[in-house]
Write an enzyme that holds these catalytic residues in place. Structure first.
Site, PDB file in Angstrom:
ATOM      1  N   SER A 147       0.836  -1.200   0.000  1.00  0.00           N
ATOM      2  CA  SER A 147       0.000   0.000   0.000  1.00  0.00           C
ATOM      3  C   SER A 147       0.876   1.257   0.000  1.00  0.00           C
ATOM      4  CB  SER A 147      -0.945  -0.067   1.208  1.00  0.00           C
ATOM      5  OG  SER A 147      -1.998   0.845   1.069  1.00  0.00           O
ATOM      6  N   ASP A 223     -10.071  -5.775  -3.007  1.00  0.00           N
ATOM      7  CA  ASP A 223      -9.468  -4.724  -2.183  1.00  0.00           C
ATOM      8  C   ASP A 223     -10.343  -3.477  -2.280  1.00  0.00           C
ATOM      9  OD1 ASP A 223      -7.865  -2.575  -1.288  1.00  0.00           O
ATOM     10  OD2 ASP A 223      -6.035  -3.651  -1.837  1.00  0.00           O
ATOM     11  N   HIS A 256      -7.241  -6.147   1.205  1.00  0.00           N
ATOM     12  CA  HIS A 256      -6.048  -5.320   1.441  1.00  0.00           C
ATOM     13  C   HIS A 256      -5.277  -5.755   2.693  1.00  0.00           C
ATOM     14  CE1 HIS A 256      -3.950  -1.689   0.184  1.00  0.00           C
ATOM     15  NE2 HIS A 256      -3.919  -1.229   1.421  1.00  0.00           N
TER      16      HIS A 256
END
Lengths: 279, 279
Positions: A147, A223, A256
């Protein structure tokens, strides 16, 4: 440097350490896994950069990387995601700015320019400390991140192709300068002049001529940040246009979380192990 | 039953669930990993019992078991270690008694007899719920546990050899009735008559005639609880005398942490996978 903990794991040792960072102007904590191969000499080092809200601890607890670090003989260093402390500027109610959200830039704007220098901290100060204190080979360094940390890994790799020999990412923010959720942070850290944001944006760096030999990216298609914040198709387009081989794998049903990371960490460790061992 | 979270992991799904336990008289939280093989039918189930101070979350986060649950097709259920709630008796400053320290017994003494029924909760109520709600095969159940949970796994296996087909443990408390650190808890839960403690003590159960086909136990030799609380040599002596095949592996340099568990979870999952798949 102070050792906070040391535990044997997969034949090697997982340590957590604290030191006084001059660059960040605060105490910083990081973890280092030393694989069993280090008994025989210096090993390649993989830097794992974490995402928004994380510290070194999240991936150290949940990343499931040690099994493969021990297989491929990789030292794995997991830094924090921002400077820390009561004297460090913060926005306590905003998880996308301030502590836990350093975005791996060197801030130029007040009040963040006093402490928020995560780029220089990781690429210089912490690197020098790690090379001095642990059995790592400065000439065999790789980057991985998740991320916001995927953004950090891509930016550091593209800007320092001479130093980092491998790069991969999980669900990276590939273009923070154009995503609504990261633009406020870049504005706070870097100012209003968006031309200065380009050197902190993987897609812009590629457009501006930066290159890297090859990239591995995993992205879950469940996600919740995929469409607004992450947008891997932008990296895909930039890599295609510039001839950078990008292995982008869309993983059906994955989100995620660290459950996603752990599910595919084996392939990332093999990717770095192959590239860094062969040097 | 309420689903608190569900994340895809290693091709299967890691869930966390909450339900109202009649046996414990409180809401109880547990995690369940469903491997990809469950799409093809009911799978064996491995119960993982955690140690003092833990909830379902510790091993779910740090146990690194899903990679191998997905390989061997095992559902893995991780219960909490005690009843929970403001109305549940507790000793807040004592980590060896009360909440987080249920010791997998059915308490008979006030005030603990109202809620502390972890043995019946796991072997009956939660088993029935899991069989009803998830694709598990009631006839293929195994037990694994760590420390206090290793004690729980051994006791449940020895007392229910017809139900549980496999058992292993990490650093188990093999004789809680004779260890200084667990005797106060047994006294509080079971009363002064120590003859009643024997059915909650693996070594005593073996002395009293209980048997199990084979046991796998890993124990770190750098475990700070080894000499006072754990004492695997007592289990070794009991198994040798009674003819129970015990595979006790002393692991050099390993401590009592999840770093130790994760380092050897592969072998435990293979042990259970082999025994439960072959049925």
């Amino acid at each position: 440097m102070k050792e906070l903990s040391l535990n044997k794991s997969f034949g090697g040792f997982q340590g957590v350490h604290c030191h006084e960072s001059k660059v960040c102007g605060c105490d910083m904590t990081f973890s280092v896994y030393i694989p069993p191969q280090a008994e025989g000499g210096r090993c390649p080092v993989l830097w794992y950069l974490s995402g928004l809200t994380c510290t070194h601890a999240n991936v150290t607890d949940k990343g499931e990387f040690r099994r493969f670090a021990a297989e491929y003989g990789l030292v794995v260093v997991c830094p924090d995601t921002s400077p820390r402390g009561d004297h460090v500027a913060d926005e306590k109610d905003n998880w996308q700015l301030g502590q836990g959200a350093g975005f791996y830039v060197d801030a130029t704007e007040s009040p963040y320019d006093r402490h928020y220098k995560m780029y220089t901290y990781i690429t210089e100060e912490l690197q020098d400390l790690v090379v001095k204190e642990f059995p790592v080979d400065r000439d065999r360094q790789g980057l991985c991140g998740h991320s916001m940390g995927g953004h950090g890994a891509l930016v550091m790799a593209l800007r320092n192709g001479d130093r980092y020999k491998s790069c991969s990412a999980f669900a990276p923010i590939v273009s923070p300068s154009t995503a609504d959720w990261s633009r406020p942070a870049l504005r706070a850290y870097l100012g209003e002049d968006e031309s200065k944001w380009r050197e902190w944006d993987a897609c812009s760096l590629i457009e501006d001529g930066k290159r890297f030999p090859a990239l591995l990216v995993d992205q879950g298609d469940a996600d919740s940040f995929l469409r607004e914040g992450l947008r891997p198709h932008l990296l895909e387009a930039a890599c295609e246009k510039s001839g950078i081989p990008l292995h982008l794998r869309m993983q059906p049903g994955y989100d995620h979380s660290y459950y996603f990371i752990a599910s595919f960490i084996e392939d990332h460790m093999a990717w770095h192990g192959g590239l860094l061992s062969g040097l």
